[in-house]
Scaffold this active site. Structure first.
Site, PDB file in Angstrom:
ATOM      1  N   LYS A  10       9.865  10.500  13.038  1.00  0.00           N
ATOM      2  CA  LYS A  10       9.159  10.484  14.020  1.00  0.00           C
ATOM      3  C   LYS A  10       8.008  11.917  13.915  1.00  0.00           C
ATOM      4  O   LYS A  10       6.843  11.737  14.201  1.00  0.00           O
ATOM      5  CB  LYS A  10       9.582  10.534  15.520  1.00  0.00           C
ATOM      6  N   ASP A  68       7.347  11.658  -0.063  1.00  0.00           N
ATOM      7  CA  ASP A  68       8.700  12.400  -0.281  1.00  0.00           C
ATOM      8  C   ASP A  68       8.266  13.864  -0.684  1.00  0.00           C
ATOM      9  O   ASP A  68       7.125  14.035  -0.953  1.00  0.00           O
ATOM     10  CB  ASP A  68       9.312  11.718  -1.477  1.00  0.00           C
ATOM     11  N   LYS A 171       0.466  23.898  11.723  1.00  0.00           N
ATOM     12  CA  LYS A 171       1.412  23.739  10.500  1.00  0.00           C
ATOM     13  C   LYS A 171       0.881  22.570   9.567  1.00  0.00           C
ATOM     14  O   LYS A 171       0.906  22.600   8.364  1.00  0.00           O
ATOM     15  CB  LYS A 171       2.724  22.938  10.875  1.00  0.00           C
ATOM     16  N   HIS A 176       2.327  21.737   2.913  1.00  0.00           N
ATOM     17  CA  HIS A 176       2.147  20.860   1.918  1.00  0.00           C
ATOM     18  C   HIS A 176       1.947  19.351   1.906  1.00  0.00           C
ATOM     19  O   HIS A 176       1.091  18.793   1.337  1.00  0.00           O
ATOM     20  CB  HIS A 176       3.796  20.783   1.148  1.00  0.00           C
TER      21      HIS A 176
END
Length: 192
Positions: A10, A68, A171, A176
């Site tokens: 989530k 990932d 953020k 990344h």
């Protein structure tokens, strides 16, 4: 346009939905009726992203993307890396993972690390990878209550706050995952 995000996390879904243009509807695995725990058996972050995207495309027939991510710590020769979610065991416990990293870095001065995300997009029979990396360092103690995973112990270069002290929008702009998602969005915008 609808795109399946091969995740039921989530927190990740919320981060990505905030970044996606309004004309792209992001569906979760649950939205398409997938309750499977997709195997992440590859030896690299790229490999796991590909496995997850291919699973959804092959089994459900949807255009999709997967990601990932991993925390790579210099002193630990890139660990936990591809094993970040299960670093302290198969139960995938964020607190246990974080504590294991802090224990391994106790009394270590080189705390340089990076977060890496790879997104795999399967769209209309084509596959493209997008990556995002942010450098930083590991703190001595967890700080902040936002975010998830290793966010309370990672300070990105150029900042004085951990990712867990940023709000989700801040953020998502510098992380990344945010970097990789922005590359994905640019590609999708040029395609549609």
């Amino acid at each position: 346009m609808k795109l399946v995000f091969a995740s039921n996390n989530k927190n990740k879904i919320k981060e990505i939905q905030l970044l996606m243009p309004k004309n792209i509807e992001v569906l979760s695995l649950l939205d398409i009726g997938c309750t499977d725990d997709i195997p992440e058996t590859a030896t690299s972050i790229e490999g796991n992203a590909i496995l997850k995207a291919n699973y959804v495309t092959e089994k459900y027939g949807f255009n999709c993307f997967s990601d990932d991510s991993g925390l790579e710590i210099d002193f630990l020769n890139g660990k936990p890396g591809v094993h970040s979610a299960r670093y302290a065991g198969e139960q995938k416990n964020d607190l246990q993972n974080t504590n294991k990293v802090l224990d391994e870095l106790k009394n270590i001065t080189n705390r340089k690390a990076n977060f890496k995300t790879v997104i795999c997009l399967n769209l209309n029979g084509n596959q493209i990878l997008f990556s995002g990396i942010i450098n930083g360092e590991i703190t001595s103690n967890p700080t902040g209550t936002n975010g998830f995973g290793y966010d309370p112990i990672f300070i990105p270069d150029g900042y004085h706050l951990t990712f867990a002290e940023f709000d989700v929008l801040q953020k998502s702009k510098i992380s990344h995952r945010g970097i990789a998602v922005n590359k994905l969005i640019k590609h999708l915008s040029s395609t549609f």
